[in-house]
Enzyme design. Structure first.
Site, short mmCIF file in Angstrom:
data_model
loop_
_atom_site.label_atom_id
_atom_site.label_comp_id
_atom_site.label_asym_id
_atom_site.label_seq_id
_atom_site.Cartn_x
_atom_site.Cartn_y
_atom_site.Cartn_z
N ARG A 108 2.12 44.26 63.40
CA ARG A 108 2.44 45.49 64.95
C ARG A 108 2.53 44.76 65.87
O ARG A 108 1.67 44.02 65.68
CB ARG A 108 0.55 46.59 63.89
N HIS A 135 8.52 52.61 64.22
CA HIS A 135 7.64 52.62 62.86
C HIS A 135 8.51 52.98 61.81
O HIS A 135 7.95 54.37 61.03
CB HIS A 135 6.96 53.62 63.73
N GLN A 138 5.46 55.09 59.29
CA GLN A 138 5.32 56.17 58.97
C GLN A 138 5.42 57.39 58.79
O GLN A 138 5.70 57.78 58.47
CB GLN A 138 4.91 56.16 60.81
N ASP A 230 5.37 63.30 69.53
CA ASP A 230 4.50 62.17 70.04
C ASP A 230 4.09 62.14 71.41
O ASP A 230 4.33 62.58 71.97
CB ASP A 230 5.12 60.57 69.37
N CYS A 270 2.44 62.14 64.11
CA CYS A 270 1.88 60.02 63.65
C CYS A 270 0.97 60.02 64.58
O CYS A 270 -0.15 59.16 63.56
CB CYS A 270 2.51 59.31 63.96
N ARG A 298 -0.64 57.95 54.81
CA ARG A 298 0.24 56.91 55.05
C ARG A 298 -0.81 55.70 53.74
O ARG A 298 0.12 54.78 53.73
CB ARG A 298 -0.73 56.40 56.58
N1 CP Z 1 0.18 56.51 63.28
C1 CP Z 1 -0.34 55.17 63.28
O1 CP Z 1 -0.01 54.48 63.52
O2 CP Z 1 -1.02 55.70 64.26
P1 CP Z 1 -2.20 54.04 64.85
O3 CP Z 1 -1.33 53.51 65.70
O4 CP Z 1 -3.98 54.20 64.17
O5 CP Z 1 -2.63 53.43 62.85
N1 NVA Z 2 4.87 56.41 69.66
C1 NVA Z 2 3.60 55.33 69.60
C2 NVA Z 2 3.04 56.21 68.28
C3 NVA Z 2 2.27 56.00 67.90
C4 NVA Z 2 1.82 55.44 66.27
C5 NVA Z 2 3.35 54.37 70.19
O1 NVA Z 2 3.45 53.48 69.68
O2 NVA Z 2 2.25 54.24 70.97
#
Ligand code: CP
Ligand code: NVA
Length: 310
Positions: A108, A135, A138, A230, A270, A298
């Site tokens: 990530r 993502h 997700q 989101d 998400c 997930r």
């Molecule tokens: N939805 C998601 O990826 O959550 P986190 O940021 O908690 O991993």
């Molecule tokens: N768009 C959000 C998604 C988090 C799972 C971010 O990137 O912070």
């Protein structure tokens, strides 16, 4: 027929075939059942997953670490300060070194190109756990969840209301691969990137999806089977929060907005959610909401991905 995905990286849903996506869903359903019945499923006995996190995480971190353990392997967490990447060791060198120890890498981070490069130079599969652009884990989970609830994907309409961000982009890829219609409503300067919309339009030619990029959230949610939102400020955009609250205020998912969706629409997010901004409690906690099933899935979907590629 089973498609061999061993060794394949998952950087973008756009790189997956229709068959590969359905194979992930089928294995997810089977692993979920095994999990519920307590049947052992050590498909990755003795394997090691490195988990690189340059941003915070609740769901991704916990579901990958629990998932690899349940498959008989072990996960190793590397936070933002743990690897020499922090001190400018290059992505290619990191990829080559980690490939000598590990069976797979989940990452990530901010810059999507870093994940593309990691996958290019690693000799083990790399799984994208979120970048500024995409993502994919997700959205594979989201589509699996919709399929569990509606027993069909093709022809359903998903309305995404909010920032044209990583979630909007992966939803464009995912929906257009499986034949779902997608309407995105975002303010003028916050629409999804043209490159991603073009990918979706190309996919739609063979899947039959309809793609709409709009500004009006009411138009987007009309007759929707799924309403998705989101956060307005993603990780790394915290300094823009106050400015974005003003720009996005008409994009809140609330009882007035959802009036014209189908009665049995699913509400999805998400998470993490900023309740009171992009969604109100009345919607997030309503019987239409499946946000915690999404979060649970997930685990099952990522176990399937790991089992197939590692
Ligand atoms: N939805 C998601 O990826 O959550 P986190 O940021 O908690 O991993
Ligand atoms: N768009 C959000 C998604 C988090 C799972 C971010 O990137 O912070």
């Amino acid at each position: 027929m089973a498609v061999n995905m061993k060794g394949k990286s998952l950087v973008s849903i756009n790189d997956l075939s229709h068959e590969e996506i359905w194979q992930i869903f089928e294995l997810s359903a089977s692993l979920k059942l095994k999990q519920i019945t307590g049947e052992q499923h050590h498909l990755l006995k003795g394997k090691t997953l490195g988990m690189i996190f340059s941003k915070p995480s609740t769901r991704t971190r916990v579901s990958f670490e629990v998932g690899i353990y349940q498959l008989g392997g072990i996960g190793m967490y590397f936070g933002p300060n743990d690897l020499q990447l922090k001190r400018s060791e290059s992505i290619p060198d990191t990829a080559k070194v980690l490939s000598r120890y590990l069976s797979g890498i989940m990452i990530r981070t901010f810059d999507h190109q870093d994940v593309v490069d990691l996958a290019k130079y690693a000799s083990i599969p790399v799984i994208n756990g979120l970048t500024d652009l995409l993502h994919p884990c997700q959205v594979l989970t989201d589509l699996f969840t919709v399929y569990e609830k509606k027993k069909v994907l093709k022809g359903l309409k998903l309305a995404y209301v909010g920032d044209g961000n990583n979630m909007a982009h992966s939803l464009l890829h995912g929906c257009s691969k499986v034949g779902m219609n997608i309407s995105i409503a975002s303010p003028k300067d916050y629409q999804p990137q043209k490159l991603i919309v073009d990918n979706a339009i190309r996919n739609a030619k063979s899947s039959g999806s309809k793609i709409e990029i709009l500004e009006d959230p009411f138009e987007a949610v009309k007759d929707a089977d799924v309403i998705y939102t989101d956060v307005w400020a993603s990780m790394g955009q915290e300094s823009e929060s106050e400015k974005r609250k003003k720009i996005f205020k008409n994009y809140q998912v609330n009882p007035n907005l959802v009036k014209n969706a189908k009665k049995d629409y699913l509400f999805m997010h998400c998470l993490p959610a900023h309740r009171g901004d992009e969604v109100v409690d009345e919607i997030a906690d309503s019987p239409n909401s499946v946000i915690f099933d999404e979060a649970e899935n997930r685990l099952h979907v990522q176990k399937a991905i790991m089992a197939l590629v590692m």
